[in-house]
Scaffold this active site. Structure first.
Site, mmCIF file in Angstrom:
data_model
loop_
_atom_site.group_PDB
_atom_site.id
_atom_site.type_symbol
_atom_site.label_atom_id
_atom_site.label_comp_id
_atom_site.label_asym_id
_atom_site.label_seq_id
_atom_site.Cartn_x
_atom_site.Cartn_y
_atom_site.Cartn_z
ATOM 1 N N TYR A 143 0.354 -9.299 -2.362
ATOM 2 C CA TYR A 143 0.746 -7.978 -1.866
ATOM 3 C C TYR A 143 2.260 -7.784 -1.984
ATOM 4 O O TYR A 143 2.725 -6.701 -2.354
ATOM 5 C CB TYR A 143 0.297 -7.791 -0.419
ATOM 6 C CG TYR A 143 -1.112 -7.251 -0.300
ATOM 7 C CD1 TYR A 143 -1.346 -5.879 -0.289
ATOM 8 C CD2 TYR A 143 -2.200 -8.098 -0.223
ATOM 9 C CE1 TYR A 143 -2.634 -5.374 -0.193
ATOM 10 C CE2 TYR A 143 -3.490 -7.617 -0.122
ATOM 11 C CZ TYR A 143 -3.707 -6.254 -0.107
ATOM 12 O OH TYR A 143 -4.982 -5.757 -0.027
ATOM 13 N N ASN A 152 0.828 -1.201 0.000
ATOM 14 C CA ASN A 152 0.000 0.000 0.000
ATOM 15 C C ASN A 152 0.867 1.257 0.000
ATOM 16 O O ASN A 152 0.566 2.232 -0.701
ATOM 17 C CB ASN A 152 -0.935 0.005 1.205
ATOM 18 C CG ASN A 152 -2.019 -1.058 1.103
ATOM 19 O OD1 ASN A 152 -2.383 -1.485 0.014
ATOM 20 N ND2 ASN A 152 -2.551 -1.488 2.239
ATOM 21 N N HIS A 192 -1.393 -7.149 5.986
ATOM 22 C CA HIS A 192 -2.613 -7.244 6.793
ATOM 23 C C HIS A 192 -2.319 -7.881 8.149
ATOM 24 O O HIS A 192 -3.177 -8.528 8.741
ATOM 25 C CB HIS A 192 -3.722 -7.998 6.063
ATOM 26 C CG HIS A 192 -4.273 -7.232 4.900
ATOM 27 N ND1 HIS A 192 -5.239 -7.730 4.063
ATOM 28 C CD2 HIS A 192 -3.993 -5.995 4.424
ATOM 29 C CE1 HIS A 192 -5.532 -6.857 3.127
ATOM 30 N NE2 HIS A 192 -4.775 -5.781 3.322
#
Length: 790
Positions: free
Chosen positions: A275, A216, A266
């Site tokens: 990810y 992210n 996460h």
């Protein structure tokens, strides 16, 4: 260039760190230096970004592969233009993408980026189209006016506003360049600043900003970097580049890369294959973009990122597949299978190689060539974008020799995953612990995947397409291979979403010695049934021995251990054999063998039954659909045939156990021969589990102080020993990751000195046996390998 802020510094001020705060916290000198960048410098970067994301300068006219990539792009753009609504008072740009849905906002900008790519790419039927350019400018204007602007509040999923839109929007603006009016470009710069004002944060202030991490963070930084290049903002560009550094610093808990190669996102999910891959891909693009400019990433710690190629990603790539054990909820996506992520990894590694030193780059290209050459399922060129096609053709033309995958065992204590490469086969283990969740679901994805972390054995041998051939929608997800399960039917979303709950188990861990490996997991099953078990796996180049003990359940339901649940494909028909006799029971009819010693499934391998447990064998046709495991998946019905081998422990399995071995790739004759020389189970109970592979090799999992064969341990430990009275090798790990030390006694030996390894001391007990005390504090579950000599 300054080093990026450390993870510790960023975390310390995570709750209030703003863009201005970044400058005062250490970016100010860098930002001042960056102000010397000229508009020409940034415009060159804009052009380079457009070149990179489109591949427009790399196309070879008349080349069939490029022609296929162009045709795919052109078809997508033609379809999108057909969906455009008439300009004027439209409330959305495309007829099927309403702006009332945050997902469709992303769809809108992705389509605009595709249009821009076709418009600028030589050979496209849309190249230089004035009509298409007018459509794009009008769509950008309406998009800004209607939805993506500085006054819009987020709704739905934050990701769509802060990552989903900025990436394709930036691509579109970079490609169109001066064709976009300055006023419209300014509106979009203000919108991006509104949604992602700070490269270290996600969520706007009114929703309570939180620290951005991992993939992210990279995606947010990418959005800001491209926005800064397009908007001629060197100060913001410098801050975003420096904000990248924390994503590759090693962590000891939470999200990010661990020094053992683990990657967690996460907080509780082993996520290297999705990810982690997004992170690697994003960084590869940015390193390639900035590499030859004055804005290149110069932080010396970037060598950690380069190490992750072989420490974190390569171990989970098998002949071009990204192993499902690290793909999280992506296993439920019909359009994102293991080869999709494998090809994505190859593209990212080839791109990052441009920023590596020549020797490293050559090795990485050899690894990629090896994965491609061994991919017998589909060509990575199939469906490839133009940039990927160019990278693959460049590799093919280089004459780089393929490099084989590294054999042996790797245990990733940071994320409870194991990978073993034997003689012609590979196996990964999906495990869980009080740190790592059973599985992850969310956004309507993977609701039925609860057992994937309960000891699932992901075996890669025989059929190259086993998992990609509709395995996930058709398999019995309550009977996954390697798992021990309470047969109580579980509801969807057993343990909530996003991996928020972890089992309160004792520990999960592993150790490695040479080409052998030992792994143990105290299983607390999902679903609140009270089922628990102690499970161990012992790996050698030709087999995996699986032991289970101390199996209990509170539900009163039957408990089963699934030895195999193999996808035999749409045609099926593979021969199944038990003790030399062909399995002939009708499809759907189980056959129970009370005293089986070995079994075999054609195309997969053999199985040795090392205990006294009856073996149930079943051939069945199974049906399903992707929609059943992903709410947005295709609803079409799919059929596959399966071979299932299981051990039924019954409804009162107190202290029940099992012992079997897998011989991947073995023939029936190989299996029968191995059954006559089966490994010896030394112990299999609540104290310890262990096996002997011969007089010189022993492996053990200690749940508490005890003895297995010639090895004793003072507490929980994973231990492998190989040697003779003259010299030996010992491997020890602390799977609890909490002990200061563990002592291992090797009976019948009198070693006098340690010849290799560190952090251990040697002594003799009262009986004259060797005692090795390994100081495990700070090792975080990693193996300590000790050389011993008389």
């Amino acid at each position: 260039m300054m080093h990026g802020l450390t993870r510790r510094h960023i975390l310390k001020g995570a709750g209030a760190l703003t863009f201005a705060g970044l400058l005062s916290a250490g970016f100010a000198p860098l930002a001042q230096a960056a102000e010397t960048a000229t508009d020409a410098d940034l415009d060159a970067l804009r052009e380079r970004w457009a070149d990179q994301v489109t591949g427009r300068k790399l196309i070879t006219a008349g080349d069939a592969d490029f022609a296929a990539s162009l045709a795919k792009l052109d078809a997508a753009v033609s379809d999108s233009t057909a969906r455009l609504l008439p300009e004027g008072n439209r409330a959305q740009v495309f007829a099927d993408a309403p702006f009332t849905s945050d997902v469709q906002v992303v769809t809108t900008y992705k389509r605009l980026a595709q249009m821009a790519a076709a418009w600028t790419t030589p050979g496209s039927i849309h190249e230089g189209s004035a009509t298409l350019l007018a459509h794009m400018l009008a769509a950008l204007d309406d998009g800004s006016r209607l939805i993506y602007n500085k006054d819009q509040k987020e709704f739905g999923n934050w990701w769509n506003w802060e990552i989903g839109v900025p990436r394709p929007l930036g691509e579109t603006l970079a490609i169109l360049g001066s064709h976009v009016p300055a006023e419209l470009r300014g509106r979009y710069m203000a919108a991006v600043d509104h949604f992602i004002p700070d490269p270290t944060m996600q969520f706007p202030a009114e929703r309570g900003p939180i620290l951005s991490e991992g993939a992210n963070r990279v995606d947010i930084c990418q959005g800001i970097i491209i926005r800064s290049i397009i908007g001629n903002d060197p100060v913001r560009l410098a801050a975003a580049i420096n904000a990248l550094s924390p994503v590759w610093q090693y962590v000891t808990s939470g999200n990010g890369f661990f020094s053992d190669g683990s990657f967690v996102q996460h907080s509780t999910i082993a996520y290297t294959g999705t990810y982690g891959l997004v992170l690697l891909s994003g960084l590869a693009k940015l390193f390639s973009l900035l590499g030859e400019s004055e804005h290149a990433v110069a932080d010396p710690s970037r060598k950690i990122l380069f190490k992750t190629v072989e420490d974190s990603f390569a171990p989970f790539l098998h002949n071009g597949q990204m192993m499902d054990a690290v793909r999280g909820r992506a296993i439920s996506r019909a359009n994102e299978r293991s080869y999709y992520n494998g090809n994505m990894a190859i593209e990212a590694i080839l791109l990052l190689a441009r920023a590596a030193d020549p020797a490293t780059a050559t090795r990485w290209r050899g690894l990629c060539q090896g994965w491609i050459s061994r991919n017998s399922f589909e060509s990575p060129m199939a469906g490839a974008s133009i940039p990927r096609t160019a990278l693959l053709k460049e590799l093919a033309a280089s004459g780089t020799a393929p490099i084989a995958e590294t054999p042996g065992h790797s245990f990733f204590a940071g994320m409870d995953r194991s990978v073993y490469r034997g003689n012609g086969w590979t196996m990964a283990l999906g495990l869980c612990s009080n740190r790592i969740a059973w599985y992850e679901c969310g956004n309507g994805e993977n609701d039925l995947g609860a057992q994937t972390g309960s000891g699932m054995t992901y075996l890669y041998t025989g059929k190259a397409d086993h998992f990609d051939d509709e395995f996930w929608p058709t398999a019995n997800l309550a009977k996954l291979p390697g798992t021990t399960v309470d047969t109580t039917p579980l509801p969807r979303r057993v343990e909530g979403q996003w991996g928020a709950i972890t089992p309160k188990n004792e520990w999960t861990g592993g150790a490695t010695l040479g080409r052998n490996g030992a792994v143990g997991m105290h299983l607390i099953a999902p679903g609140g049934t009270g089922m628990r078990a102690r499970k161990s796996w012992f790996h050698t180049p030709d087999m995996v021995v699986a032991l289970g003990a101390d199996i209990h359940t509170d539900s009163g339901a039957s408990v089963e251990t699934i030895v195999e649940h193999r996808n035999l494909g749409a045609a099926g028909g593979h021969t199944m054999t038990v003790d030399g006799a062909t399995h002939t029971a009708a499809i759907g009819t189980p056959a129970v063998h009370s005293n089986a010693t070995w079994a075999h499934v054609e195309g997969t391998g053999g199985y040795l039954m090392l205990g006294m447990e009856p073996l149930t064998v079943l051939r069945e046709q199974r049906g399903g659909s992707w929609k059943n495991i992903h709410t947005s998946g295709p609803a079409a019905a799919i059929q596959r045939e399966y071979a299932t081998l299981l051990i039924d422990h019954g409804t009162s399995p107190d202290a029940a156990g099992y012992a079997y071995a897998l011989l991947p790739g073995a023939t029936p004759k190989d299996t029968e021969k191995a059954a006559r020389k089966a490994p010896r189970v030394l112990r299999n109970d609540a104290v310890a589990q262990g096996v002997s592979f011969g007089v010189k090799q022993e492996a053990a999992i200690f749940w508490q102080p005890g003895t297995v064969g010639s090895i004793s341990a003072t507490g929980p430990a994973c231990v492998l020993y190989e040697g003779n009275p003259g010299q030996g090798q010992l491997a020890v790990s602390d799977p609890t990751q909490a002990a200061e030390s563990v002592s291992v006694t090797i009976a019948g030996t009198k070693y006098r000195r340690i010849t290799s390894g560190s952090g251990a001391t040697l002594s003799l007990d009262a009986a004259g046996n060797t005692v090795v005390t390994v100081h495990t504090a700070g090792l975080m579950g990693a193996t300590a390998a000790i050389g011993l000599h008389r």
